[in-house]
Scaffold this motif. Structure first.
Motif, PDB file in Angstrom:
ATOM      1  N   ASN A  59      36.172   2.893  31.328  1.00 55.89           N
ATOM      2  CA  ASN A  59      36.041   2.124  30.086  1.00 55.89           C
ATOM      3  C   ASN A  59      34.877   1.147  30.142  1.00 55.89           C
ATOM      4  O   ASN A  59      34.199   0.925  29.141  1.00 55.89           O
ATOM      5  N   PHE A  60      34.636   0.560  31.314  1.00 57.24           N
ATOM      6  CA  PHE A  60      33.484  -0.319  31.483  1.00 57.24           C
ATOM      7  C   PHE A  60      32.190   0.424  31.185  1.00 57.24           C
ATOM      8  O   PHE A  60      31.358  -0.039  30.405  1.00 57.24           O
ATOM      9  N   TYR A  61      32.020   1.582  31.812  1.00 56.41           N
ATOM     10  CA  TYR A  61      30.790   2.354  31.603  1.00 56.41           C
ATOM     11  C   TYR A  61      30.687   2.877  30.171  1.00 56.41           C
ATOM     12  O   TYR A  61      29.595   2.938  29.607  1.00 56.41           O
ATOM     13  N   LEU A  62      31.801   3.207  29.572  1.00 57.80           N
ATOM     14  CA  LEU A  62      31.813   3.639  28.172  1.00 57.80           C
ATOM     15  C   LEU A  62      31.293   2.518  27.282  1.00 57.80           C
ATOM     16  O   LEU A  62      30.389   2.724  26.455  1.00 57.80           O
ATOM     17  N   LYS A  63      31.842   1.313  27.443  1.00 55.66           N
ATOM     18  CA  LYS A  63      31.425   0.174  26.619  1.00 55.66           C
ATOM     19  C   LYS A  63      29.965  -0.188  26.855  1.00 55.66           C
ATOM     20  O   LYS A  63      29.230  -0.476  25.911  1.00 55.66           O
ATOM     21  N   GLU A  64      29.555  -0.176  28.115  1.00 59.61           N
ATOM     22  CA  GLU A  64      28.163  -0.505  28.427  1.00 59.61           C
ATOM     23  C   GLU A  64      27.203   0.539  27.855  1.00 59.61           C
ATOM     24  O   GLU A  64      26.139   0.189  27.342  1.00 59.61           O
ATOM     25  N   ALA A  65      27.578   1.788  27.935  1.00 60.51           N
ATOM     26  CA  ALA A  65      26.728   2.850  27.385  1.00 60.51           C
ATOM     27  C   ALA A  65      26.575   2.688  25.876  1.00 60.51           C
ATOM     28  O   ALA A  65      25.484   2.880  25.322  1.00 60.51           O
ATOM     29  N   LEU A  66      27.655   2.317  25.221  1.00 62.59           N
ATOM     30  CA  LEU A  66      27.603   2.095  23.773  1.00 62.59           C
ATOM     31  C   LEU A  66      26.793   0.852  23.425  1.00 62.59           C
ATOM     32  O   LEU A  66      25.890   0.898  22.584  1.00 62.59           O
ATOM     33  N   ASN A  67      27.132  -0.273  24.065  1.00 59.45           N
ATOM     34  CA  ASN A  67      26.481  -1.541  23.734  1.00 59.45           C
ATOM     35  C   ASN A  67      25.000  -1.567  24.084  1.00 59.45           C
ATOM     36  O   ASN A  67      24.202  -2.145  23.355  1.00 59.45           O
ATOM     37  N   SER A  68      24.649  -0.949  25.198  1.00 62.04           N
ATOM     38  CA  SER A  68      23.259  -0.965  25.654  1.00 62.04           C
ATOM     39  C   SER A  68      22.484   0.279  25.239  1.00 62.04           C
ATOM     40  O   SER A  68      21.315   0.415  25.581  1.00 62.04           O
ATOM     41  N   ARG A  69      23.180   1.174  24.563  1.00 57.53           N
ATOM     42  CA  ARG A  69      22.560   2.432  24.103  1.00 57.53           C
ATOM     43  C   ARG A  69      21.883   3.192  25.238  1.00 57.53           C
ATOM     44  O   ARG A  69      20.745   3.619  25.154  1.00 57.53           O
ATOM     45  N   TRP A  70      22.655   3.347  26.320  1.00 54.13           N
ATOM     46  CA  TRP A  70      22.136   4.061  27.479  1.00 54.13           C
ATOM     47  C   TRP A  70      21.991   5.541  27.194  1.00 54.13           C
ATOM     48  O   TRP A  70      22.852   6.159  26.572  1.00 54.13           O
ATOM     49  N   SER A  71      20.930   6.105  27.698  1.00 54.58           N
ATOM     50  CA  SER A  71      20.804   7.559  27.715  1.00 54.58           C
ATOM     51  C   SER A  71      21.743   8.077  28.799  1.00 54.58           C
ATOM     52  O   SER A  71      22.287   7.297  29.592  1.00 54.58           O
ATOM     53  N   VAL A  72      21.910   9.373  28.865  1.00 50.65           N
ATOM     54  CA  VAL A  72      22.754   9.963  29.906  1.00 50.65           C
ATOM     55  C   VAL A  72      22.155   9.649  31.277  1.00 50.65           C
ATOM     56  O   VAL A  72      22.870   9.287  32.208  1.00 50.65           O
ATOM     57  N   ARG A  73      20.856   9.736  31.364  1.00 50.17           N
ATOM     58  CA  ARG A  73      20.182   9.464  32.631  1.00 50.17           C
ATOM     59  C   ARG A  73      20.398   8.011  33.073  1.00 50.17           C
ATOM     60  O   ARG A  73      20.623   7.725  34.245  1.00 50.17           O
ATOM     61  N   GLU A  74      20.343   7.092  32.115  1.00 44.01           N
ATOM     62  CA  GLU A  74      20.564   5.679  32.431  1.00 44.01           C
ATOM     63  C   GLU A  74      22.021   5.438  32.838  1.00 44.01           C
ATOM     64  O   GLU A  74      22.295   4.664  33.757  1.00 44.01           O
ATOM     65  N   LEU A  75      22.944   6.092  32.179  1.00 45.61           N
ATOM     66  CA  LEU A  75      24.358   6.002  32.557  1.00 45.61           C
ATOM     67  C   LEU A  75      24.546   6.477  33.997  1.00 45.61           C
ATOM     68  O   LEU A  75      25.216   5.816  34.799  1.00 45.61           O
ATOM     69  N   GLN A  76      23.944   7.588  34.330  1.00 44.78           N
ATOM     70  CA  GLN A  76      24.032   8.115  35.699  1.00 44.78           C
ATOM     71  C   GLN A  76      23.430   7.122  36.691  1.00 44.78           C
ATOM     72  O   GLN A  76      24.001   6.865  37.755  1.00 44.78           O
ATOM     73  N   ARG A  77      22.281   6.553  36.328  1.00 44.13           N
ATOM     74  CA  ARG A  77      21.602   5.607  37.212  1.00 44.13           C
ATOM     75  C   ARG A  77      22.469   4.372  37.459  1.00 44.13           C
ATOM     76  O   ARG A  77      22.649   3.942  38.595  1.00 44.13           O
ATOM     77  N   GLN A  78      23.041   3.833  36.385  1.00 48.00           N
ATOM     78  CA  GLN A  78      23.886   2.641  36.522  1.00 48.00           C
ATOM     79  C   GLN A  78      25.146   2.939  37.330  1.00 48.00           C
ATOM     80  O   GLN A  78      25.585   2.132  38.141  1.00 48.00           O
TER      81      GLN A  78
END
Length: 90
Positions: A59-78
């Motif tokens: 849920n943390f990564y879900l919210k961060e991906a939404l709020n920060s508009r992460w690409s898939v690559r950025e989500l993987q990196r984080q």
């Protein structure tokens, strides 16, 4: 799962391998209510998120991906940089 895969492939075409069906099932088990799924994220985002077993972490990564508009690559990196764990420690 194999027989279901064969039936669905015959009826609807490609995309229903037993591996894909297992992934779809896992996605459904994690997000059983479709309203909890954001259309702002792609299927590829969700493929990354369902790899995370711990619900709070996911849920943390879900919210961060939404709020920060992460690409898939950025989500993987984080995720690979253990952002969740580092923030939990601080």
């Amino acid at each position: 799962m194999e027989k279901l895969s064969e039936r669905l492939t015959k009826e609807f075409g490609k995309g229903f391998s037993s591996r894909n069906l297992r992934t779809m099932r896992k996605f459904y088990l994690m997000y059983p209510i479709w309203k909890t799924v954001s259309v702002k994220l792609s299927w590829s985002h969700y493929l990354e998120l369902i790899k995370i077993e711990e619900e709070n972490k996911r849920n943390f990564y879900l919210k961060e991906a939404l709020n920060s508009r992460w690409s898939v690559r950025e989500l993987q990196r984080q995720k690979n940089s253990l952002l969740y764990e580092r923030l939990a420690l601080s």
